[in-house]
Design a protein around this motif. Structure first.
Motif, mmCIF file in Angstrom:
data_model
loop_
_atom_site.group_PDB
_atom_site.id
_atom_site.type_symbol
_atom_site.label_atom_id
_atom_site.label_comp_id
_atom_site.label_asym_id
_atom_site.label_seq_id
_atom_site.Cartn_x
_atom_site.Cartn_y
_atom_site.Cartn_z
ATOM 1 N N CYS A 422 4.699 5.663 -5.157
ATOM 2 C CA CYS A 422 5.329 5.025 -3.997
ATOM 3 C C CYS A 422 4.326 4.369 -3.046
ATOM 4 N N LEU A 423 3.038 4.601 -3.255
ATOM 5 C CA LEU A 423 2.000 4.006 -2.416
ATOM 6 C C LEU A 423 1.324 2.851 -3.140
ATOM 7 N N ARG A 424 0.897 1.868 -2.380
ATOM 8 C CA ARG A 424 0.152 0.755 -2.961
ATOM 9 C C ARG A 424 -1.350 1.043 -2.940
ATOM 10 N N ASP A 425 -2.038 0.511 -3.916
ATOM 11 C CA ASP A 425 -3.495 0.583 -3.908
ATOM 12 C C ASP A 425 -4.021 -0.441 -2.910
ATOM 13 N N ARG A 426 -4.930 -0.022 -2.026
ATOM 14 C CA ARG A 426 -5.439 -0.921 -0.976
ATOM 15 C C ARG A 426 -6.969 -1.043 -1.063
ATOM 16 N N SER A 427 -7.510 -0.844 -2.248
ATOM 17 C CA SER A 427 -8.963 -0.878 -2.425
ATOM 18 C C SER A 427 -9.541 -2.185 -1.879
ATOM 19 N N GLY A 428 -10.553 -2.059 -1.034
ATOM 20 C CA GLY A 428 -11.259 -3.233 -0.532
ATOM 21 C C GLY A 428 -10.662 -3.859 0.708
ATOM 22 N N ILE A 429 -9.535 -3.357 1.202
ATOM 23 C CA ILE A 429 -8.939 -3.938 2.407
ATOM 24 C C ILE A 429 -9.916 -3.816 3.576
ATOM 25 N N PRO A 430 -10.045 -4.845 4.440
ATOM 26 C CA PRO A 430 -10.948 -4.728 5.600
ATOM 27 C C PRO A 430 -10.523 -3.583 6.516
ATOM 28 N N GLU A 438 -2.921 -6.501 9.022
ATOM 29 C CA GLU A 438 -2.950 -6.309 7.575
ATOM 30 C C GLU A 438 -2.954 -4.815 7.238
ATOM 31 N N GLN A 439 -3.695 -4.042 7.989
ATOM 32 C CA GLN A 439 -3.782 -2.600 7.730
ATOM 33 C C GLN A 439 -2.454 -1.900 7.998
ATOM 34 N N ALA A 440 -1.682 -2.413 8.956
ATOM 35 C CA ALA A 440 -0.461 -1.740 9.381
ATOM 36 C C ALA A 440 0.732 -2.034 8.475
ATOM 37 N N ALA A 441 0.599 -2.978 7.561
ATOM 38 C CA ALA A 441 1.748 -3.394 6.751
ATOM 39 C C ALA A 441 1.476 -3.178 5.267
ATOM 40 N N GLY A 442 2.548 -2.868 4.535
ATOM 41 C CA GLY A 442 2.490 -2.901 3.076
ATOM 42 C C GLY A 442 1.793 -1.753 2.396
ATOM 43 N N ALA A 443 1.609 -0.611 3.063
ATOM 44 C CA ALA A 443 0.916 0.503 2.418
ATOM 45 C C ALA A 443 1.802 1.215 1.391
ATOM 46 N N THR A 444 3.119 1.100 1.530
ATOM 47 C CA THR A 444 4.036 1.706 0.560
ATOM 48 C C THR A 444 4.795 0.601 -0.171
ATOM 49 N N VAL A 445 5.391 0.951 -1.294
ATOM 50 C CA VAL A 445 6.152 -0.033 -2.068
ATOM 51 C C VAL A 445 7.466 -0.380 -1.382
ATOM 52 N N PHE A 446 7.806 0.353 -0.324
ATOM 53 C CA PHE A 446 9.064 0.106 0.382
ATOM 54 C C PHE A 446 8.892 -0.818 1.585
ATOM 55 N N THR A 447 7.646 -1.182 1.901
ATOM 56 C CA THR A 447 7.389 -2.040 3.049
ATOM 57 C C THR A 447 6.722 -3.332 2.602
ATOM 58 N N ALA A 448 6.978 -4.410 3.356
ATOM 59 C CA ALA A 448 6.414 -5.711 3.005
ATOM 60 C C ALA A 448 4.928 -5.764 3.330
ATOM 61 N N ARG A 449 4.176 -6.500 2.530
ATOM 62 C CA ARG A 449 2.754 -6.706 2.801
ATOM 63 C C ARG A 449 2.597 -7.618 4.008
ATOM 64 N N ALA A 450 1.411 -7.592 4.602
ATOM 65 C CA ALA A 450 1.153 -8.394 5.801
ATOM 66 C C ALA A 450 1.287 -9.882 5.516
ATOM 67 N N GLU A 451 0.790 -10.314 4.336
ATOM 68 C CA GLU A 451 0.846 -11.745 4.064
ATOM 69 C C GLU A 451 2.274 -12.249 3.899
ATOM 70 N N ALA A 452 3.168 -11.313 3.463
ATOM 71 C CA ALA A 452 4.573 -11.710 3.315
ATOM 72 C C ALA A 452 5.260 -11.839 4.666
ATOM 73 N N LEU A 453 4.683 -11.196 5.679
ATOM 74 C CA LEU A 453 5.272 -11.236 7.008
ATOM 75 C C LEU A 453 4.832 -12.444 7.816
ATOM 76 N N GLU A 454 3.752 -13.086 7.361
ATOM 77 C CA GLU A 454 3.227 -14.213 8.105
ATOM 78 C C GLU A 454 4.117 -15.452 7.928
ATOM 79 N N PRO A 455 4.294 -16.271 8.965
ATOM 80 C CA PRO A 455 5.127 -17.484 8.825
ATOM 81 C C PRO A 455 4.476 -18.474 7.859
ATOM 82 N N ALA A 456 5.304 -19.221 7.183
ATOM 83 C CA ALA A 456 4.785 -20.229 6.273
ATOM 84 C C ALA A 456 4.074 -21.328 7.038
ATOM 85 N N PRO A 457 2.984 -21.877 6.513
ATOM 86 C CA PRO A 457 2.275 -22.937 7.207
ATOM 87 C C PRO A 457 3.128 -24.191 7.360
ATOM 88 N N ALA A 458 2.917 -24.906 8.465
ATOM 89 C CA ALA A 458 3.682 -26.136 8.712
ATOM 90 C C ALA A 458 3.309 -27.194 7.695
#
Length: 459
Positions: A422-430, A438-458
C-alpha cells in the motif's frame, strides 16, 4: 566537488555512521539486557509468589508494557526534535536509557523489599520505553538526512545495525555471566546485575561520541528559515494519519517475529521447554544477531539498487516461509536446530529492517519528519513487538504446541507485506524544505502524487 570537499564529506559521513551505530548499539544493549533477563531470572527474582509460569508471563508483560510508553517518548522527542534539533534528542535519550538500565542493576528483589521490587522494576522499564521511543527517530534522521540521495538505504542501515549489535552484546555479556563468571546460583544472586551496571561505561562513551556530530543539514535549513511547526504531531495526525498507520503495520510485521528472539521468548522456550543449556542458547542468540547484522547491512545497500518496497517484500516472503519450520527445528533438532532456526529468522528480519530508516525518512515532509518517523516507529512497535513474547507464551500454554505461535507470526508477516504493497517507493526523493509539497503527497497508493496535483502548464 573538489577533492578536498569530497574528502571532508566522506569524513563527515564516517563520523555520523560511527556515532549513530555506537549510540544505537548502546541504547539497544540496554533495552535487550532487560528482555533477556526477563526470560531468564525476573520471574524468580521479582515475581516469585506467582509461581514459574505466571511469573514468566508477568516478566514478559513488563517487556510489553514499556512499549505502550514508546509513543509518548516518540511524541516528546519528535516535538522537540522538530523544534530544537535532532542532535539534542540523541544525547538526551541516550542518557535517560543508561540511567534507567543502571538502576535496574541496583534494584533490591522481591525477597528483600516485597511488592515494591516489581513496581520499581516496571517504572524503570517504562523509562526505557520512553527513551527507546525517542531515540530511533533522531538517529535515523541524522544518518539519512546527511547522506547522498543514492546512498540513503546504506546510510539508513547504520542506526539499524545498532539493534542486532545491541542484541549481540546483550546476549554475549549474559552468556559470559551465566557460563563463565557466575554459573549456577551465583548468576541468580548477583551475576545478572553486572550487564545492567556495565551500562554506565557504555553511556559515557556514547555521550562523548554523539556530542561531536553536526546537526542535520535539513533541520539546520529549517531552523534558519524559522519553518518549524509549533505542534508537529498535530500536523502528522491531521494530514498523514493513514500513512502513519500503514507504515506502522510494516514495522509491526517485522517486530512481531523479531521479538520472538530479542524479546526472550525463543530463548526461554529452548531453555525451559526443550531443556537446552542456558549459555549455549545465549551463544546461539548472539550468533543469530551477527547474521541479523549482516542481512540488515545487505538490505540497506540492496534497497538503494532495487528500491525499499521490493526489498521489504522479499523479506516478508522469507519471514512467512520460516515461521513454521523454525519451531520444528527447535523441537527436533536440538542445539543445531536452534542455530538453524535463528539464522533463518535473522535473514528475513534484516531484509525487513535494513531499509526501514530510509523509507520512513522519505515518506514524511521535512518540517514534521522527526515526529512522523518517531511516532510511526513507536506505534509499529506497540502493534508488533510489544506483547509478542507474552502472546506467544499464552498461546503455548493454552494449546500445548507451537503451531498457534507460528500461525500468529505468519499473520503478522502477511499483514506487514500487505501494508508494504500500500506504500509507494520514494527512493531518491529530495528531503530538504524546498520540496515539502512533493514530500507531502503520494506516499501511499491511495493518494495522488505531487506532480499529478500540479496544474497543467498554459498552452
Amino acid at each position: 566537488m573538489t577533492s578536498s570537499a569530497s574528502a571532508s564529506a566522506q569524513t563527515s559521513q564516517r563520523r555520523i555512521a560511527f556515532a549513530t551505530i555506537i549510540g544505537t548499539t548502546i541504547e539497544w544493549y540496554d533495552f535487550f539486557i532487560y528482555a533477556t533477563s526477563a526470560g531468564l531470572v525476573f520471574a524468580q527474582l521479582f515475581f516469585q509468589p506467582a509461581g514459574h509460569e505466571i511469573g514468566l508471563l508477568l516478566s514478559f508483560a513488563t517487556v510489553g508494557i514499556s512499549f505502550l510508553f514508546r509513543p509518548l517518548g516518540a511524541f516528546l522527542a519528535g516535538h522537540f526534535g522538530d523544534r530544537l534539533g535532532r542532535r539534542a534528542m540523541l544525547v538526551l535519550t541516550l542518557v535517560l536509557m543508561g540511567a534507567a538500565t543502571t538502576l535496574v542493576g541496583l534494584l533490591p528483589t522481591y525477597a528483600q523489599i516485597g511488592t515494591a521490587a516489581p513496581v520499581l522494576l516496571l517504572l524503570l522499564r517504562i523509562l526505557q520505553g520512553l527513551s527507546a521511543g525517542g531515540e530511533w527517530g533522531g538517529a535515523v534522521l541524522m544518518a539519512v538526512e546527511h547522506a547522498p540521495a543514492d546512498r540513503r538505504g546504506r546510510a539508513g542501515s547504520w542506526p539499524q545495525l545498532g539493534v542486532p549489535l545491541g542484541f549481540l552484546l546483550a546476549s554475549g555479556v549474559t552468556a559470559l555471566m551465566t557460563g563463565v563468571v557466575s554459573p549456577g546460583a551465583a548468576y541468580l544472586e548477583w551475576g545478572w546485575r553486572v550487564p545492567f551496571l556495565l551500562s554506565v561505561v557504555l553511556i559515557v562513551v556514547g555521550f562523548v561520541i554523539r556530542r561531536t556530530v553536526e546537526e542535520s543539514p535539513v533541520f539546520a535549513e529549517l531552523a534558519e528559515r524559522g519553518a518549524q511547526p509549533s505542534v508537529p504531531i498535530v500536523e502528522v495526525f491531521k494530514r498523514h494519519w493513514h500513512l502513519v498507520l500503514l507504515a506502522a503495520l510494516v514495522f509491526a510485521g517485522n517486530g512481531t517475529l523479531g521479538y520472538m528472539t530479542t524479546g526472550g521468548f525463543l530463548n526461554s522456550y529452548a531453555i525451559n521447554v526443550q531443556s537446552l543449556d542456558t549459555t549455549a542458547v545465549l551463544v546461539a542468540a548472539a550468533t543469530a544477531a551477527a547474521v541479523w547484522f549482516l542481512s540488515t547491512l545487505v538490505a540497506g545497500i540492496l534497497s538503494d539498487r532495487i528500491g525499499r518496497r521490493s526489498t521489504f517484500l522479499i523479506g516478508f516472503a522469507l519471514q512467512a516461509l520460516v515461521v513454521f519450520p523454525v519451531f520444528w527445528l527447535v523441537d527436533n533438532g536440538g542445539l543445531p536446530g536452534l542455530y538453524t532456526a535463528l539464522v533463518l529468522i535473522s535473514i528475513g528480519l534484516g531484509l525487513t529492517y535494513g531499509p526501514l530508516a530510509a523509507w520512513y525518512s522519505e515518506i514524511f515532509p521535512a518540517s514534521i519528519r522527526f515526529s512522523g518517523v518517531s511516532i510511526t516507529y513507536a506505534i509499529g512497535a506497540v502493534l508488533g513487538g510489544a506483547f509478542a513474547p507474552m502472546i506467544a507464551q499464552m498461546l503455548l500454554e493454552a494449546t500445548g504446541s507451537t503451531t498457534a505461535v507460528s500461525g500468529y507470526l505468519l499473520a503478522a508477516s502477511l499483514i506487514g507485506g500487505a501494508a508494504t504493497l500500500c506504500l509507494r517507493d520514494r527512493s531518491g526523493i529530495p528531503l530538504g524544505p524546498d520540496h515539502e509539497a512533493e514530500q507531502a503527497a503520494g506516499a501511499t497508493v491511495f493518494t495522488a502524487r505531487a506532480e499529478a496535483l500540479e496544474p497543467a502548464p498554459a498552452r
